[in-house]
Motif scaffolding. Structure first.
Motif, PDB file in Angstrom:
ATOM      1  N   GLY A 266      40.773  38.462  25.639  1.00 10.28           N
ATOM      2  CA  GLY A 266      41.186  37.417  26.571  1.00 10.28           C
ATOM      3  C   GLY A 266      40.054  36.668  27.236  1.00 10.28           C
ATOM      4  N   TYR A 267      38.838  36.782  26.697  1.00  9.46           N
ATOM      5  CA  TYR A 267      37.687  36.085  27.288  1.00  9.46           C
ATOM      6  C   TYR A 267      37.103  35.056  26.322  1.00  9.46           C
ATOM      7  CZ  TYR A 267      37.339  38.884  31.531  1.00  9.46           C
ATOM      8  OH  TYR A 267      37.575  39.451  32.769  1.00  9.46           O
ATOM      9  N   GLN A 268      37.950  34.512  25.447  1.00  6.20           N
ATOM     10  CA  GLN A 268      37.456  33.523  24.492  1.00  6.20           C
ATOM     11  C   GLN A 268      36.989  32.239  25.172  1.00  6.20           C
ATOM     12  OE1 GLN A 268      40.468  34.856  24.505  1.00  6.20           O
ATOM     13  NE2 GLN A 268      42.022  33.259  24.801  1.00  6.20           N
ATOM     14  N   ASP A 269      37.429  32.036  26.411  1.00  8.11           N
ATOM     15  CA  ASP A 269      37.014  30.845  27.164  1.00  8.11           C
ATOM     16  C   ASP A 269      35.876  31.173  28.130  1.00  8.11           C
ATOM     17  OD1 ASP A 269      38.611  32.491  28.691  1.00  8.11           O
ATOM     18  OD2 ASP A 269      39.578  30.852  29.783  1.00  8.11           O
ATOM     19  N   TRP A 270      35.032  32.141  27.783  1.00 10.01           N
ATOM     20  CA  TRP A 270      33.929  32.512  28.666  1.00 10.01           C
ATOM     21  C   TRP A 270      33.039  31.312  28.949  1.00 10.01           C
ATOM     22  CZ3 TRP A 270      29.063  32.039  26.362  1.00 10.01           C
ATOM     23  CH2 TRP A 270      29.032  32.050  24.968  1.00 10.01           C
ATOM     24  N   TYR A 271      32.513  31.288  30.165  1.00 10.94           N
ATOM     25  CA  TYR A 271      31.615  30.197  30.552  1.00 10.94           C
ATOM     26  C   TYR A 271      30.174  30.526  30.201  1.00 10.94           C
ATOM     27  CZ  TYR A 271      29.088  26.773  33.316  1.00 10.94           C
ATOM     28  OH  TYR A 271      28.234  25.769  33.704  1.00 10.94           O
ATOM     29  N   SER A 272      29.774  31.765  30.501  1.00  7.69           N
ATOM     30  CA  SER A 272      28.409  32.174  30.173  1.00  7.69           C
ATOM     31  C   SER A 272      28.409  33.630  29.743  1.00  7.69           C
ATOM     32  CB  SER A 272      27.472  31.980  31.376  1.00  7.69           C
ATOM     33  OG  SER A 272      27.848  32.825  32.442  1.00  7.69           O
ATOM     34  N   MET A 273      27.399  33.973  28.946  1.00  6.45           N
ATOM     35  CA  MET A 273      27.242  35.341  28.484  1.00  6.45           C
ATOM     36  C   MET A 273      25.772  35.724  28.625  1.00  6.45           C
ATOM     37  SD  MET A 273      28.358  37.129  24.845  1.00  6.45           S
ATOM     38  CE  MET A 273      30.005  36.446  24.945  1.00  6.45           C
ATOM     39  N   TRP A 274      25.531  36.753  29.418  1.00  8.09           N
ATOM     40  CA  TRP A 274      24.185  37.228  29.667  1.00  8.09           C
ATOM     41  C   TRP A 274      23.887  38.436  28.788  1.00  8.09           C
ATOM     42  CZ3 TRP A 274      21.312  35.572  34.274  1.00  8.09           C
ATOM     43  CH2 TRP A 274      22.006  34.666  35.076  1.00  8.09           C
ATOM     44  N   ASP A 289      31.273  36.213  31.426  1.00  7.14           N
ATOM     45  CA  ASP A 289      31.770  35.638  32.677  1.00  7.14           C
ATOM     46  C   ASP A 289      32.565  34.368  32.400  1.00  7.14           C
ATOM     47  OD1 ASP A 289      32.199  34.923  35.277  1.00  7.14           O
ATOM     48  OD2 ASP A 289      30.100  34.774  35.836  1.00  7.14           O
ATOM     49  N   LYS A 290      33.790  34.323  32.923  1.00  6.83           N
ATOM     50  CA  LYS A 290      34.617  33.123  32.787  1.00  6.83           C
ATOM     51  C   LYS A 290      34.282  32.067  33.846  1.00  6.83           C
ATOM     52  CE  LYS A 290      38.910  35.033  30.823  1.00  6.83           C
ATOM     53  NZ  LYS A 290      40.369  35.140  31.054  1.00  6.83           N
ATOM     54  N   SER A 291      33.597  32.471  34.909  1.00  5.79           N
ATOM     55  CA  SER A 291      33.370  31.580  36.046  1.00  5.79           C
ATOM     56  C   SER A 291      31.911  31.149  36.127  1.00  5.79           C
ATOM     57  CB  SER A 291      33.756  32.275  37.351  1.00  5.79           C
ATOM     58  OG  SER A 291      32.823  33.302  37.652  1.00  5.79           O
ATOM     59  N   ILE A 292      31.666  30.115  36.918  1.00  3.87           N
ATOM     60  CA  ILE A 292      30.295  29.687  37.177  1.00  3.87           C
ATOM     61  C   ILE A 292      29.630  30.664  38.138  1.00  3.87           C
ATOM     62  CG2 ILE A 292      28.886  27.911  38.293  1.00  3.87           C
ATOM     63  CD1 ILE A 292      30.748  25.826  37.246  1.00  3.87           C
ATOM     64  N   HIS A 294      29.894  33.996  38.983  1.00  2.24           N
ATOM     65  CA  HIS A 294      29.867  35.465  38.884  1.00  2.24           C
ATOM     66  C   HIS A 294      31.040  36.102  39.613  1.00  2.24           C
ATOM     67  CE1 HIS A 294      25.762  35.596  37.187  1.00  2.24           C
ATOM     68  NE2 HIS A 294      25.585  34.534  37.921  1.00  2.24           N
ATOM     69  N   ARG A 295      32.218  35.485  39.560  1.00  4.09           N
ATOM     70  CA  ARG A 295      33.386  36.100  40.192  1.00  4.09           C
ATOM     71  C   ARG A 295      33.729  37.357  39.413  1.00  4.09           C
ATOM     72  NH1 ARG A 295      38.028  31.877  40.681  1.00  4.09           N
ATOM     73  NH2 ARG A 295      39.072  33.711  41.588  1.00  4.09           N
ATOM     74  N   GLN A 296      33.644  38.480  40.086  1.00  2.00           N
ATOM     75  CA  GLN A 296      33.736  39.769  39.395  1.00  2.00           C
ATOM     76  C   GLN A 296      35.102  40.018  38.773  1.00  2.00           C
ATOM     77  OE1 GLN A 296      32.628  41.424  43.039  1.00  2.00           O
ATOM     78  NE2 GLN A 296      30.506  41.799  42.503  1.00  2.00           N
ATOM     79  N   GLU A 297      36.144  39.376  39.305  1.00  5.26           N
ATOM     80  CA  GLU A 297      37.470  39.525  38.719  1.00  5.26           C
ATOM     81  C   GLU A 297      37.566  38.801  37.387  1.00  5.26           C
ATOM     82  OE1 GLU A 297      36.849  38.474  41.767  1.00  5.26           O
ATOM     83  OE2 GLU A 297      37.451  40.221  42.922  1.00  5.26           O
ATOM     84  N   LEU A 298      36.657  37.887  37.134  1.00  7.38           N
ATOM     85  CA  LEU A 298      36.695  37.079  35.916  1.00  7.38           C
ATOM     86  C   LEU A 298      35.539  37.418  34.975  1.00  7.38           C
ATOM     87  CD1 LEU A 298      37.574  33.605  37.495  1.00  7.38           C
ATOM     88  CD2 LEU A 298      39.134  35.260  36.449  1.00  7.38           C
ATOM     89  N   ALA A 299      35.003  38.601  35.106  1.00  7.04           N
ATOM     90  CA  ALA A 299      33.856  38.980  34.274  1.00  7.04           C
ATOM     91  C   ALA A 299      33.903  40.473  33.973  1.00  7.04           C
ATOM     92  CB  ALA A 299      32.547  38.617  34.981  1.00  7.04           C
ATOM     93  N   TYR A 300      33.184  40.870  32.937  1.00  5.19           N
ATOM     94  CA  TYR A 300      33.049  42.298  32.641  1.00  5.19           C
ATOM     95  C   TYR A 300      31.745  42.535  31.902  1.00  5.19           C
ATOM     96  CZ  TYR A 300      34.484  41.662  27.692  1.00  5.19           C
ATOM     97  OH  TYR A 300      34.562  41.297  26.372  1.00  5.19           O
ATOM     98  N   SER A 301      31.303  43.776  31.920  1.00  7.95           N
ATOM     99  CA  SER A 301      30.069  44.167  31.235  1.00  7.95           C
ATOM    100  C   SER A 301      30.403  44.954  29.979  1.00  7.95           C
ATOM    101  CB  SER A 301      29.188  45.021  32.159  1.00  7.95           C
ATOM    102  OG  SER A 301      28.699  44.256  33.243  1.00  7.95           O
TER     103      SER A 301
END
Length: 386
Positions: A266-274, A289-292, A294-301
């Motif tokens: 469900g993260y195919q629309d990611w904004y950035s990937m570190w 990360d889906k957000s600009i 770093h909204r933690q609800e919209l990101a995972y490691s």
């Protein structure tokens, strides 16, 4: 002690506390306004380096980016590479504390170090947190802002007591909550503005003030984690690897696997990937990360074993201990980013209202003290004539 006497004591405590912390609170509020859209402005500054799509060249590989950084800093194994999910976007990358923007098609260095926008926000942030104090004096600046924030919380709570009308009714609340078309004088206007802006911004400013205590005080962190029966986590200091010799699988392969995992979850629309390597031997971490912001609800490691290429761990915010989840939420409530762009906008607006509160409150306080002085002088003159 009746309520009127108590209210009078609260008023004078409010007045003197406000005058004591006015300058620092104004600085923190004003810099809060300037920091409202920090992440968006930083993104725009990097977008200025976006390149025209070159159909004859493909985007350089992650392996190539790492090799560029390693050539410049062969003794620095801790590396970040950030991919922005936009064609032609420059590639931000870090080797330790050294930062670069890299051309996405040629690998040329577009910018070394931080740009003007990033440097400006660093200055504003240092003013917000430390009053621009550096080195050994930084702790002094942090202490001043910390206790000024506590005074600010007291001002908000005591302000409610002062605001309370003698008789609470729909009419009295309306008078205290809405601006008027006409005022008898400047003092009347300032006082009314102070009440109205203060009450409308009160819940937001209380959240901003309370969450700020977590950045300053150990007791605030203990209280937060204690609510969940947890201890404040301690940061373990461990030596980082000096080489990347344990990284056998290519970084391109890991990046492709990370993209595939994002698409399947469900993260195919990611904004950035570190991609972070060199912090732990044989481990690569991808932060998707889906957000600009770093909204933690919209990101995972996503963690990989760089020797085998296997995924060893996925970490979402919901996987954190409850206390850490609460701390992360508080962190982004402070800036409003927890609610995205709308939250940032609200935080910026109430910070602006806070500037008005400091301005009107200071003028009201000074004028009140001057009036007292005049009254005291007249009393002395009257007693002298008697």
């Amino acid at each position: 002690m009746n309520f009127s006497t108590f209210k009078r004591w609260v008023f004078w405590a409010h007045l003197f506390a406000g005058l004591l912390a006015s300058i620092v609170v104004f600085i923190m509020a004003f810099t809060g306004v300037l920091l409202t859209y920090e992440r968006q402005f930083k993104e725009l500054s990097e977008m200025a380096y976006a390149q025209t799509i070159d159909i004859e060249k493909s985007v350089i590989s992650t392996e190539r980016v790492v090799s560029i950084l390693r050539e410049k800093h062969p003794n620095e194994a801790h590396i970040f590479v950030r991919w922005v999910n936009s064609e032609g976007a420059a590639i931000p990358a870090w080797a330790g504390e050294h930062s670069y923007l890299i051309h996405p098609y040629t690998g040329d260095i577009l910018r070394e170090g931080e740009g003007v926008v990033e440097e400006a926000f660093h200055v504003i942030t240092d003013l917000h947190r430390y009053l621009l104090m550096e080195g050994d004096y930084q702790l002094i600046g942090k202490t001043i802002t910390a206790y000024s924030n506590l005074i600010f919380i007291f001002l908000l709570l005591s302000g409610v007591i002062i605001w309370l009308p003698k008789h609470i009714s729909k009419k009295s609340l309306k008078q205290q909550m809405w601006l008027r078309q006409k005022y008898t004088n400047k003092q009347h206007r300032r006082r009314h503005w102070h009440f109205v802006f203060g009450m409308w911004s009160l819940p937001f400013l209380v959240v901003i003030g309370l969450t700020a205590t977590l950045f300053y005080f150990e007791w605030a962190n203990k209280a937060l984690y204690g609510m969940y029966g947890e201890q404040v986590p301690t940061r373990e200091k461990k030596a980082m690897p000096e080489t990347l010799d344990a990284d056998v699988v290519s970084y391109d392969t890991l990046f492709t696997k990370a993209q595939q995992h994002a698409n399947e979850n469900g993260y195919q629309d990611w904004y950035s990937m570190w991609m972070e390597i060199g912090k732990s031997e044989g481990v690569a971490r991808f932060y998707i990360d889906k957000s600009i912001g770093h909204r933690q609800e919209l990101a995972y490691s996503l963690y990989f074993d760089t020797g085998t290429g296997d995924i060893t761990r996925t970490l979402y915010k919901t996987d954190w201990p409850k206390g850490s989840q609460a701390w992360g939420t508080s962190r982004f409530l402070h800036t409003g980013e927890y609610f995205g762009f709308i939250g940032q906008t609200i935080a910026g607006l109430v910070s602006l209202l806070c500037c008005i509160l400091v301005y009107t409150g200071t003028l009201l306080g000074v004028q009140r003290l001057l009036n007292l002085r005049k009254q005291h002088k007249r009393l002395r003159q009257g007693n002298g004539n008697d």
